[in-house]
Design a protein around this motif. Structure first.
Motif, PDB file in Angstrom:
ATOM      1  N   ALA B 252       3.990  12.222 -12.420  1.00  0.00           N
ATOM      2  CA  ALA B 252       3.870  11.007 -11.635  1.00  0.00           C
ATOM      3  C   ALA B 252       3.850  11.308 -10.144  1.00  0.00           C
ATOM      4  CB  ALA B 252       5.037  10.071 -11.949  1.00  0.00           C
ATOM      5  N   ILE B 253       4.181  12.531  -9.772  1.00  0.00           N
ATOM      6  CA  ILE B 253       4.174  12.889  -8.338  1.00  0.00           C
ATOM      7  C   ILE B 253       2.732  12.863  -7.845  1.00  0.00           C
ATOM      8  CG2 ILE B 253       4.715  14.680  -6.649  1.00  0.00           C
ATOM      9  CD1 ILE B 253       6.851  15.673  -8.510  1.00  0.00           C
ATOM     10  N   PRO B 254       2.458  12.144  -6.749  1.00  0.00           N
ATOM     11  CA  PRO B 254       1.067  12.080  -6.260  1.00  0.00           C
ATOM     12  C   PRO B 254       0.630  13.416  -5.686  1.00  0.00           C
ATOM     13  CG  PRO B 254       2.558  10.994  -4.730  1.00  0.00           C
ATOM     14  CD  PRO B 254       3.381  11.368  -5.918  1.00  0.00           C
ATOM     15  N   MET B 255      -0.676  13.631  -5.710  1.00  0.00           N
ATOM     16  CA  MET B 255      -1.208  14.894  -5.209  1.00  0.00           C
ATOM     17  C   MET B 255      -1.081  14.943  -3.694  1.00  0.00           C
ATOM     18  SD  MET B 255      -3.687  16.206  -7.758  1.00  0.00           S
ATOM     19  CE  MET B 255      -5.379  15.703  -7.563  1.00  0.00           C
ATOM     20  N   PRO B 256      -0.936  16.146  -3.139  1.00  0.00           N
ATOM     21  CA  PRO B 256      -0.745  16.254  -1.684  1.00  0.00           C
ATOM     22  C   PRO B 256      -2.049  16.102  -0.908  1.00  0.00           C
ATOM     23  CG  PRO B 256      -0.656  18.421  -2.692  1.00  0.00           C
ATOM     24  CD  PRO B 256      -0.808  17.459  -3.826  1.00  0.00           C
ATOM     25  N   VAL B 257      -2.704  14.954  -1.083  1.00  0.00           N
ATOM     26  CA  VAL B 257      -3.927  14.709  -0.303  1.00  0.00           C
ATOM     27  C   VAL B 257      -3.529  14.437   1.134  1.00  0.00           C
ATOM     28  CG1 VAL B 257      -5.148  13.760  -2.270  1.00  0.00           C
ATOM     29  CG2 VAL B 257      -3.799  12.258  -0.831  1.00  0.00           C
ATOM     30  N   ARG B 258      -4.499  14.535   2.043  1.00  0.00           N
ATOM     31  CA  ARG B 258      -4.205  14.175   3.426  1.00  0.00           C
ATOM     32  C   ARG B 258      -4.575  12.713   3.622  1.00  0.00           C
ATOM     33  NH1 ARG B 258      -3.704  15.936   8.876  1.00  0.00           N
ATOM     34  NH2 ARG B 258      -3.767  18.156   8.491  1.00  0.00           N
ATOM     35  N   TYR B 259      -3.650  11.973   4.186  1.00  0.00           N
ATOM     36  CA  TYR B 259      -3.896  10.555   4.461  1.00  0.00           C
ATOM     37  C   TYR B 259      -4.518  10.396   5.845  1.00  0.00           C
ATOM     38  CZ  TYR B 259      -1.483   7.785   0.846  1.00  0.00           C
ATOM     39  OH  TYR B 259      -1.114   7.133  -0.302  1.00  0.00           O
ATOM     40  N   HIS B 260      -5.507   9.530   5.928  1.00  0.00           N
ATOM     41  CA  HIS B 260      -6.042   9.152   7.236  1.00  0.00           C
ATOM     42  C   HIS B 260      -5.835   7.654   7.374  1.00  0.00           C
ATOM     43  CE1 HIS B 260      -8.327  13.013   7.653  1.00  0.00           C
ATOM     44  NE2 HIS B 260      -8.234  12.949   6.345  1.00  0.00           N
ATOM     45  N   ILE B 261      -5.010   7.244   8.314  1.00  0.00           N
ATOM     46  CA  ILE B 261      -4.742   5.823   8.510  1.00  0.00           C
ATOM     47  C   ILE B 261      -5.351   5.424   9.849  1.00  0.00           C
ATOM     48  CG2 ILE B 261      -2.974   4.066   8.808  1.00  0.00           C
ATOM     49  CD1 ILE B 261      -1.137   5.653   7.076  1.00  0.00           C
ATOM     50  N   GLN B 262      -6.217   4.410   9.814  1.00  0.00           N
ATOM     51  CA  GLN B 262      -6.797   3.943  11.067  1.00  0.00           C
ATOM     52  C   GLN B 262      -6.492   2.469  11.256  1.00  0.00           C
ATOM     53  OE1 GLN B 262     -10.961   4.769  11.592  1.00  0.00           O
ATOM     54  NE2 GLN B 262     -11.050   3.692  13.549  1.00  0.00           N
ATOM     55  N   PHE B 263      -5.894   2.135  12.399  1.00  0.00           N
ATOM     56  CA  PHE B 263      -5.630   0.738  12.748  1.00  0.00           C
ATOM     57  C   PHE B 263      -6.809   0.225  13.571  1.00  0.00           C
ATOM     58  CE2 PHE B 263      -1.123  -0.021  11.712  1.00  0.00           C
ATOM     59  CZ  PHE B 263      -0.728   1.264  11.384  1.00  0.00           C
ATOM     60  N   GLY B 264      -7.377  -0.910  13.145  1.00  0.00           N
ATOM     61  CA  GLY B 264      -8.507  -1.464  13.888  1.00  0.00           C
ATOM     62  C   GLY B 264      -8.034  -2.438  14.957  1.00  0.00           C
ATOM     63  N   LYS B 265      -8.995  -2.946  15.717  1.00  0.00           N
ATOM     64  CA  LYS B 265      -8.644  -3.879  16.782  1.00  0.00           C
ATOM     65  C   LYS B 265      -8.142  -5.195  16.167  1.00  0.00           C
ATOM     66  CE  LYS B 265     -10.792  -2.530  21.013  1.00  0.00           C
ATOM     67  NZ  LYS B 265      -9.862  -1.428  20.969  1.00  0.00           N
ATOM     68  N   PRO B 266      -7.122  -5.809  16.785  1.00  0.00           N
ATOM     69  CA  PRO B 266      -6.615  -7.057  16.203  1.00  0.00           C
ATOM     70  C   PRO B 266      -7.673  -8.159  16.260  1.00  0.00           C
ATOM     71  CG  PRO B 266      -5.510  -6.542  18.284  1.00  0.00           C
ATOM     72  CD  PRO B 266      -6.370  -5.392  17.975  1.00  0.00           C
ATOM     73  N   MET B 267      -7.747  -8.948  15.184  1.00  0.00           N
ATOM     74  CA  MET B 267      -8.724 -10.032  15.102  1.00  0.00           C
ATOM     75  C   MET B 267      -7.966 -11.352  15.092  1.00  0.00           C
ATOM     76  SD  MET B 267     -10.712  -8.191  11.954  1.00  0.00           S
ATOM     77  CE  MET B 267     -12.270  -9.006  11.976  1.00  0.00           C
ATOM     78  N   VAL B 268      -8.328 -12.246  15.994  1.00  0.00           N
ATOM     79  CA  VAL B 268      -7.652 -13.546  16.057  1.00  0.00           C
ATOM     80  C   VAL B 268      -8.573 -14.588  15.443  1.00  0.00           C
ATOM     81  CG1 VAL B 268      -6.607 -15.240  17.575  1.00  0.00           C
ATOM     82  CG2 VAL B 268      -6.452 -12.827  18.132  1.00  0.00           C
ATOM     83  N   PHE B 269      -8.041 -15.380  14.534  1.00  0.00           N
ATOM     84  CA  PHE B 269      -8.829 -16.419  13.883  1.00  0.00           C
ATOM     85  C   PHE B 269      -8.234 -17.776  14.206  1.00  0.00           C
ATOM     86  CE2 PHE B 269     -11.480 -13.717  11.359  1.00  0.00           C
ATOM     87  CZ  PHE B 269     -10.722 -12.582  11.162  1.00  0.00           C
ATOM     88  N   ASP B 270      -9.072 -18.736  14.556  1.00  0.00           N
ATOM     89  CA  ASP B 270      -8.553 -20.096  14.672  1.00  0.00           C
ATOM     90  C   ASP B 270      -9.379 -21.014  13.787  1.00  0.00           C
ATOM     91  OD1 ASP B 270      -9.846 -20.161  18.047  1.00  0.00           O
ATOM     92  OD2 ASP B 270     -10.869 -20.299  16.130  1.00  0.00           O
ATOM     93  N   GLY B 271      -8.934 -22.251  13.730  1.00  0.00           N
ATOM     94  CA  GLY B 271      -9.598 -23.184  12.830  1.00  0.00           C
ATOM     95  C   GLY B 271      -8.531 -23.962  12.073  1.00  0.00           C
ATOM     96  N   ASP B 272      -8.922 -24.454  10.931  1.00  0.00           N
ATOM     97  CA  ASP B 272      -8.019 -25.281  10.145  1.00  0.00           C
ATOM     98  C   ASP B 272      -7.443 -24.449   9.009  1.00  0.00           C
ATOM     99  OD1 ASP B 272      -8.523 -28.252   8.063  1.00  0.00           O
ATOM    100  OD2 ASP B 272      -6.709 -27.266   8.817  1.00  0.00           O
TER     101      ASP B 272
END
Lengths: 262, 307
Positions: B252-272
């Motif tokens: 059950a131990i996950p394989m030692p892959v390399r993680y790449h985490i990318q945070f994108g630009k914040p998106m603001v939504f308005d409306g109903d």
């Protein structure tokens, strides 16, 4: 000072004689040791009579002290239950069904007679030197039974702050249903430790059976339905009351726990 | 001889100025230096997190920094030495309320753990990610306490709204188990997104921060999902991978892959917030597009799964 059974006829006479303008209804049987029929009669019928007499004899303000228990403790409860949340207590804790019913009666009364300023107050766990609350009884047990693997967040309020909340509700002439919340929440284990108790962790299947039997023979004050309240949270959002009255509890958590004497 | 010279605290002489005091006691001496370093770093980062704790050190949802500190040690070790996570775009994480929305994969929610660890280790100020859990999680003994002490809550809309009003960063994976338990040949194909998070983002005016996680798909290569067994064991899924259940618990131990985490630009939504599903779906599709673009970008740049 009158000491009368509110199911009796003499109770209405008090209203006739005194002509009160404000009535604060605190007369509930909150422990489960009474026979369930008597408890239901006093709590539900009693509340109904109190409200009926208020309406009949021109009472201007009516405050009823309900409880946070009416919301029920469920695993999917949000942490800030607001006044519109459904009253789910009877789902798993049928013994306090009468508290839910009297709360519902009071809410109905609130809407039916808008000329009377009615307030339903739902405070969180009340602790203090004088008050005989369910949570106080529980915390004062020598080895407090808890469920293994569960430690829910609980909110507490001091008895004097509840009194202050009732007084403020009367003074500001508000109407509505309000949660009254104390200074904050801590896990049950912290509350037990801070009030000088020791826990008795029990595995749940055994606990339900043992508590059921102990309650049946009068050895333990709470039925198995109450177990959910020591597993899952029932914490409230008190911002509506604060917004309407500016209420702020005077007693912090440390003082509240210090006021519990064994 | 040297024992006689040691003081009661175990310290034998004053430390040179500027160095952290050497810990005392046998427990500290047995702890490898790497763990002590990680502990110190975690304590340092958590001290900088803006949060509101009461006098007993808890927040209204049950967060306990002391438990979080201890539980983060294995996460940080996994972050640094097993998955060797490469995080980019962390400066896109705004201060104040935010809904961090990511793609979900990997059979076990390690991607959530890694994104949360990234937010504590690398964001400025460090943020504790509030995870949204399933409704039945609080019924599990011990785990329900742990989940709340490290910042998780049940994923009810009221909890999410209250957390956002408290300026917390809420982490959601709108694909849910659809994404987490998908099979290997569907990797990196975004599954259906639940629309709830978007309604809450609009209602609370919280920026949505899309996050792409690359690497989680390969940590546990699922070639089948045996639902009958899952139902028998009351689990949401029963994946079969090359190592599990063949090699037992070790598998059950996950394989030692390399993680790449990318945070994108914040998106603001308005409306109903009560708009029809189609209107909300269009907004959700924008978030999906942002995530899939980042995923494609990271995958094209990735030369090797492990390095």
């Amino acid at each position: 000072m009158y000491q009368i059974d509110l199911r009796k006829k003499a109770f209405e006479d008090v209203f006739r004689k005194e002509q009160p303008s404000v009535v604060v209804h605190l007369a509930f049987i909150r422990h489960c040791r009474a026979a369930p029929e008597v408890r239901h009669e006093v709590n539900v019928l009693g509340t109904k009579r109190v409200m009926e007499f208020c309406q009949k004899h021109g009472v201007k303000q009516f405050v009823i002290l309900s409880s946070h228990y009416v919301y029920g403790a469920l695993p999917e409860n949000p942490y800030f239950l607001d006044e519109d949340a459904p009253l789910n207590a009877s789902r798993t804790y049928p013994e306090i069904r009468d508290l839910v019913e009297s709360d519902a009666l009071a809410t109905g009364f609130l809407w039916k007679y808008p000329e009377i300023h009615s307030v339903v107050i739902r405070p969180v766990n009340i602790l203090g030197y004088y008050v005989h609350s369910a949570i106080g009884t529980y915390l004062k047990i020598r080895r407090v039974p808890t469920m293994i693997g569960f430690d829910p967040m609980m909110q507490f309020i001091h008895e004097e702050d509840v009194t202050e909340a009732i007084a403020i509700a009367i003074e500001k002439r508000i109407r509505g249903v309000f949660n009254v919340v104390g200074p904050g929440a801590v896990p049950l284990g912290v509350a037990i430790h801070e009030t000088g108790g020791k826990t008795l962790p029990m595995p749940e299947p055994l606990a339900r059976f043992a508590i059921g039997q102990a309650f049946k023979y009068g050895l333990y004050p709470f039925p198995p339905g109450a177990i959910d309240f020591i597993k899952y949270p029932c914490t409230l959002d008190g911002s509506r009351f604060v917004k309407e009255t500016g209420f702020s509890p005077l007693f912090g958590l440390r003082e509240i726990f210090a006021s519990v004497t064994r | 001889m040297s024992r006689a010279r040691k003081t009661r605290g175990g310290r034998s002489r004053a430390q040179p100025a500027g160095r952290p005091p050497k810990p005392s006691g046998w427990r500290a001496r047995l702890t490898p230096a790497v763990i002590r370093r990680v502990e110190a770093e975690i304590a340092d980062r958590l001290a900088k997190v803006p949060n509101r704790l009461n006098e007993y050190g808890y927040d209204p949802w049950g967060l306990d920094l002391e438990v979080l500190k201890r539980s983060m040690i294995p996460s940080v070790l996994a972050y640094r030495y097993w998955f060797r996570v490469k995080t980019t775009g962390i400066e896109n994480l705004p201060a104040g309320r935010a809904l961090v929305v990511g793609n979900h994969a990997g059979q076990v929610a390690i991607d959530g753990m890694m994104v949360g660890t990234a937010m504590i280790l690398e964001a400025d100020p460090p943020r504790i990610a509030r995870g949204m859990g399933e409704y039945w999680l609080p019924t599990i003994p011990w785990f329900n306490v742990f989940m709340h002490r490290v910042g998780g809550v049940v994923g009810t809309p009221k909890n999410c709204v209250d957390l956002l009003h408290n300026e917390e960063a809420v982490m959601v994976f709108p694909e849910g188990v659809r994404g987490m338990n998908k099979l290997f040949w569907q990797r990196y194909q975004l599954q259906r997104f639940g629309l709830g998070f978007m309604r809450l983002a609009i209602e609370t005016r919280s920026p949505v921060v899309p996050v792409a996680v690359v690497g989680s798909e390969e940590q546990a290569i699922a070639i089948a999902n045996l639902m009958p067994i899952a139902r028998l064991l009351n689990m949401p899924a029963f994946p079969i991978t090359p190592t599990w259940p063949l090699l037992g618990p070790l598998g059950a131990i996950p394989m030692p892959v390399r993680y790449h985490i990318q945070f994108g630009k914040p998106m603001v939504f308005d409306g109903d917030p009560d708009d029809e599903d189609e209107a909300i779906q269009r907004k959700v599709d924008q978030v999906k597009h942002a995530i899939s673009t980042m995923i494609a970008d990271q995958r094209s740049r990735r030369k090797n799964i492990f390095f």
